[in-house]
Design a protein around this motif. Structure first.
Motif, PDB file in Angstrom:
ATOM      1  N   TYR A 640       0.834  -1.211   0.000  1.00  0.00           N
ATOM      2  CA  TYR A 640       0.000   0.000   0.000  1.00  0.00           C
ATOM      3  C   TYR A 640       0.867   1.259   0.000  1.00  0.00           C
ATOM      4  O   TYR A 640       0.591   2.229  -0.725  1.00  0.00           O
ATOM      5  CB  TYR A 640      -0.917  -0.027   1.218  1.00  0.00           C
ATOM      6  N   ARG A 641       1.949   1.247   0.787  1.00  0.00           N
ATOM      7  CA  ARG A 641       2.835   2.409   0.846  1.00  0.00           C
ATOM      8  C   ARG A 641       3.479   2.667  -0.504  1.00  0.00           C
ATOM      9  O   ARG A 641       3.585   3.825  -0.943  1.00  0.00           O
ATOM     10  CB  ARG A 641       3.904   2.192   1.921  1.00  0.00           C
ATOM     11  N   GLU A 642       3.914   1.600  -1.170  1.00  0.00           N
ATOM     12  CA  GLU A 642       4.534   1.780  -2.491  1.00  0.00           C
ATOM     13  C   GLU A 642       3.538   2.341  -3.494  1.00  0.00           C
ATOM     14  O   GLU A 642       3.879   3.181  -4.333  1.00  0.00           O
ATOM     15  CB  GLU A 642       5.095   0.446  -2.983  1.00  0.00           C
ATOM     16  N   GLY A 678      -7.461   3.750  -1.415  1.00  0.00           N
ATOM     17  CA  GLY A 678      -7.836   3.857  -0.022  1.00  0.00           C
ATOM     18  C   GLY A 678      -8.708   2.718   0.469  1.00  0.00           C
ATOM     19  O   GLY A 678      -8.883   2.555   1.672  1.00  0.00           O
ATOM     20  N   LYS A 679      -9.293   1.917  -0.404  1.00  0.00           N
ATOM     21  CA  LYS A 679     -10.191   0.850   0.026  1.00  0.00           C
ATOM     22  C   LYS A 679      -9.440  -0.332   0.615  1.00  0.00           C
ATOM     23  O   LYS A 679      -9.929  -0.991   1.511  1.00  0.00           O
ATOM     24  CB  LYS A 679     -11.054   0.400  -1.152  1.00  0.00           C
ATOM     25  N   ARG A 680      -8.297  -0.659   0.088  1.00  0.00           N
ATOM     26  CA  ARG A 680      -7.437  -1.724   0.647  1.00  0.00           C
ATOM     27  C   ARG A 680      -8.234  -2.999   0.918  1.00  0.00           C
ATOM     28  O   ARG A 680      -8.365  -3.463   2.044  1.00  0.00           O
ATOM     29  CB  ARG A 680      -6.742  -1.220   1.908  1.00  0.00           C
ATOM     30  N   ARG A 681      -8.765  -3.563  -0.144  1.00  0.00           N
ATOM     31  CA  ARG A 681      -9.640  -4.729  -0.009  1.00  0.00           C
ATOM     32  C   ARG A 681      -8.925  -5.916   0.638  1.00  0.00           C
ATOM     33  O   ARG A 681      -9.519  -6.670   1.414  1.00  0.00           O
ATOM     34  CB  ARG A 681     -10.185  -5.127  -1.379  1.00  0.00           C
ATOM     35  N   ILE A 682      -7.628  -6.092   0.316  1.00  0.00           N
ATOM     36  CA  ILE A 682      -6.886  -7.205   0.908  1.00  0.00           C
ATOM     37  C   ILE A 682      -6.789  -7.026   2.415  1.00  0.00           C
ATOM     38  O   ILE A 682      -6.958  -7.981   3.189  1.00  0.00           O
ATOM     39  CB  ILE A 682      -5.481  -7.313   0.281  1.00  0.00           C
ATOM     40  N   ARG A 683      -6.555  -5.791   2.840  1.00  0.00           N
ATOM     41  CA  ARG A 683      -6.492  -5.525   4.279  1.00  0.00           C
ATOM     42  C   ARG A 683      -7.828  -5.831   4.949  1.00  0.00           C
ATOM     43  O   ARG A 683      -7.875  -6.380   6.055  1.00  0.00           O
ATOM     44  CB  ARG A 683      -6.086  -4.080   4.522  1.00  0.00           C
TER      45      ARG A 683
END
Length: 738
Positions: A640-642, A678-683
């Motif tokens: 996500y940071r990358e 921003g959704k970060r579905r994997i997270r």
């Protein structure tokens, strides 16, 4: 024995009185040996066949009265019709569970119910009480700290207890004109009965194995008649631990050529085919102490060496199912040394007649080596093969019994023999054996399932009863069967031997999982990052990158490493393992630390491998996935940071205290959100996995609290809170791209 002159009031004992005393002493010694061994001889009935009934896992419960009610209504009338020589009840007579099934300890009301029901069944059956043998199961020892103590209700209410059969090994012999039939029952429940669920295995001691050895050899040098040996107990061999010296029940059974071992414990929910053939093998295979992959341990040799004497040692292990839900009922017959059985469900349908073929034998469950040796070496009279034989038990008078033999060589079942069977009667027969002559040599074939037998019984009311089609092999070729995966898990795996290998291999994997990437990072300066993985994709690079990302979150990494050391070095929790009256004891992966009986404050670990039902699920289904999920969360944060850096056009070094706010807020944040970063579905999926692991762990803790009367704060704080805290820290730590 040297005689010795005794003096009484200054006068020597007279020779006559001395000999009388010697005689009385000898009688007392013989009687003592006789009584201690539990040996009894009972007339068996017909001159060629005896039959017994087995029941198991009754689980009489105050919360489920139908079990006792059905037992009283169904078993008594069935026994009066069958009129067996013995009735064997192989354990778990009572349930010992609370209504929610979580607390497991003795309930005296259930034992009173068991005694009352058995008294009624014995009266309705017309059988003598001495013909009933009941054994202790693991449920009957839940929370019993010592045999003979105040909570040992088995000794007070069971038939064996009332009849004075207090030893761990009891035997009875059925004798007919032609042979003896030795039945040996064993109680291998743990001597210190823990509460469930950590009371699951049989624990035969070296003393029990010596007693069993002695009982099985009783007639070896004392009888001119051949002896058929049957043993019965509660636990299957896959759930029986070795003794402290490493000996097992299997070793003793093979040594004495036991024909069958009858057991229960597993119920029918794992499958209907919980049978296992054991055979002595000259080859050393290390896996045989851990696994048996098929019902038949070995295929028999192509030729039989009649000059070598006895055939290969073997025996069958037959688990029978349960009365608890399936109302299972077994009749086992021994016909001239040939052992066969039929399993019934007394409640599924009305049984007008019960038919048990006793010869020819079912090729799926026959003694392959010994039967083949007897046939090819002519070790038994040919008269044993000249008739088809079956036991018939009918509610109404039998009108006709017909045996039919089918040939399946063409691909269809072609009828080749139809013979009317007649009742075999003599002065000692009970009139249940039917026979029909046939030319047995016409059915010699190398295929174990070419020929099939079916018997039809018709009573005087015109009702017909058909047996299932059974394959048979006159020349003792075995029809190989296979387990389903559930049957293999409970019958083919030797769990007592597997516990420590599974435990230590799991712990070794977890320690390696955590320590190896850290060692590469610290000692060899090998750095694995997401960018390196993108540049040089590979499974090894990917795994090491994920693990090193976990290492970089130092608090989380040290937390997991410390928790693993805690599981190995410290007690997991404390609990009440007895019904009442004993102080709390603690559990480690080695067992429960229970104070020894000498009262000197020393402790010994009991309940191993029984505790595997708590230890292995916690490590494999809670700790292992929790570490995986936390490692995945740290790696997802890096990805996500990358992606944030790529979309913001900033370098990694730009993410500092001055640039974080505009990067993660305002227009930049809106742009990233619109791009679905921003959704970060994997997270989100990983957070759901964390919740699932916490729920699983919570339910396990709830079970332990109920099972062992624990206080969640005082008795297993480290065990209970560590997993949720580490998962919560991982979720919070990986929330942002920092």
């Amino acid at each position: 024995m040297k005689s010795r002159t005794e003096k009484h009031d200054g006068n020597a004992t007279s020779p006559k009185r001395g000999s009388m005393r010697v005689f009385i002493a000898a009688v007392v010694i013989v009687c003592s040996i006789y009584c201690c061994s539990g040996e009894r001889v009972i007339e068996g009935g017909s001159d060629s066949v005896v039959w017994v009934v087995q029941l198991s896992d009754l689980h009489f419960s105050v919360h489920n009265p139908n079990r006792a009610l059905d037992f009283n209504n169904l078993v008594g009338p069935a026994l009066s019709i069958i009129n067996p020589s013995l009735v064997l009840i192989t354990g778990d007579l009572t349930d010992g569970k609370s209504k929610d099934l979580l607390t497991m300890k003795q309930n005296e009301d259930e034992w009173v119910e068991y005694k009352n029901v058995m008294d009624g069944v014995i009266e309705r059956s017309g059988l003598h009480k001495r013909l009933f043998f009941d054994l202790r199961g693991n449920h009957d020892s839940f929370g019993v700290p010592v045999i003979g103590g105040s909570f040992d209700f088995f000794s007070k209410y069971s038939i064996n207890g009332q009849m004075g059969r207090n030893g761990s090994v009891n035997s009875v012999t059925l004798e007919t004109k032609e042979r003896k039939h030795l039945f040996v029952g064993i109680d291998s429940t743990m001597s210190t009965g823990l509460r469930g669920p950590t009371n699951l295995f049989g624990h035969p001691t070296d003393q029990l194995l010596r007693d069993l050895d002695l009982e099985l050899s009783h007639w070896d040098s004392q009888s001119e008649k051949p002896v058929t040996k049957i043993s019965f107990g509660h636990f299957p061999l896959s759930f029986s631990a070795p003794s402290s010296s490493g000996r097992t029940l299997k070793d003793v059974f093979l040594k004495h050529s036991v024909s069958a071992y009858l057991c229960g414990h597993l119920h029918s929910r794992f499958g209907k085919n919980l049978k296992r053939h054991h055979q002595l093998s000259n080859r050393f295979l290390s896996l045989q102490s851990f696994f048996q992959f098929n019902i038949h341990q070995n295929s028999i040799e192509s030729t039989v060496n009649c000059s070598s004497g006895a055939p290969t040692q073997e025996f069958w292990e037959w688990e029978m199912g349960d009365w608890r839900k399936n109302r299972a009922f077994r009749i086992l017959a021994i016909d001239r040394g040939y052992v066969s059985y039929i399993d019934l469900d007394l409640k599924s349908s009305a049984k007008h007649a019960i038919v048990l073929p006793t010869f020819p034998l079912d090729s799926r469950f026959m003694q392959t080596s010994s039967c083949r040796h007897n046939y090819e070496c002519k070790s038994v009279p040919s008269s044993s093969y000249e008739t088809i034989r079956a036991l018939v038990f009918s509610v109404s008078p039998v009108e006709s019994v017909v045996a039919r033999v089918y040939d399946s060589q063409s691909g269809n079942l072609d009828l080749v023999v139809e013979a009317h069977m007649t009742k075999h009667t003599d002065e000692s027969s009970r009139g249940n054996l039917y026979v029909a002559r046939w030319n047995y040599k016409a059915f010699e074939d190398t295929s174990p399932d070419r020929f099939w037998l079916q018997i039809e019984v018709t009573d005087n009311m015109g009702r017909s009863t058909l047996t299932e089609l059974r394959p048979f092999s006159i020349n003792s070729r075995s029809f190989m069967l296979s387990w389903t995966w559930k049957e293999f898990l409970v019958m083919g795996c030797q769990w007592a031997s597997l516990y420590y290998p599974l435990l230590f291999s799991s712990l070794f994997f977890l320690f390696t999982f955590l320590a190896l990437p850290k060692a590469l990072l610290v000692f060899q300066k090998n750095t694995y990052t997401y960018k390196n993985f993108i540049a040089n994709k590979g499974i090894v690079n990917g795994v090491l990158w994920i693990l090193q990302d976990l290492c970089r979150v130092r608090t989380l990494w040290f937390g997991w490493l410390g928790y693993l050391f805690y599981l190995v070095l410290f007690p997991w929790f404390m609990g009440q393992v007895f019904t009442e009256g004993k102080s709390m004891v603690y559990m480690t992966y080695m067992g429960w630390a229970v104070e020894t009986s000498n009262g000197k404050g020393k402790h010994e670990f009991v309940g191993s491998p029984d505790i595997m039902v708590l230890v292995l699920p916690h490590i494999l289904f809670v700790v292992l996935p929790a570490i995986f999920v936390t490692a995945a969360l740290t790696s997802e944060r890096v990805i996500y940071r990358e992606r944030v850096l790529a979309f913001s056009g900033k370098k990694r070094d730009d993410i500092g205290s001055n640039s974080r706010r505009p990067l993660l807020n305002g227009n930049h944040r809106s742009t990233i959100s619109n791009s679905h970063l921003g959704k970060r579905r994997i997270r989100m999926l990983l957070c759901v996995a964390c919740l699932a692991i916490c729920w699983k762990h919570f339910m396990n803790c709830r079970t332990l609290v109920k099972a062992y009367d624990m206080n969640p704060v005082l008795h297993f704080l480290g065990y209970g809170l560590s997993i949720p805290l580490l998962l919560a820290y991982a979720v919070g730590k990986t929330r942002s791209a920092r």
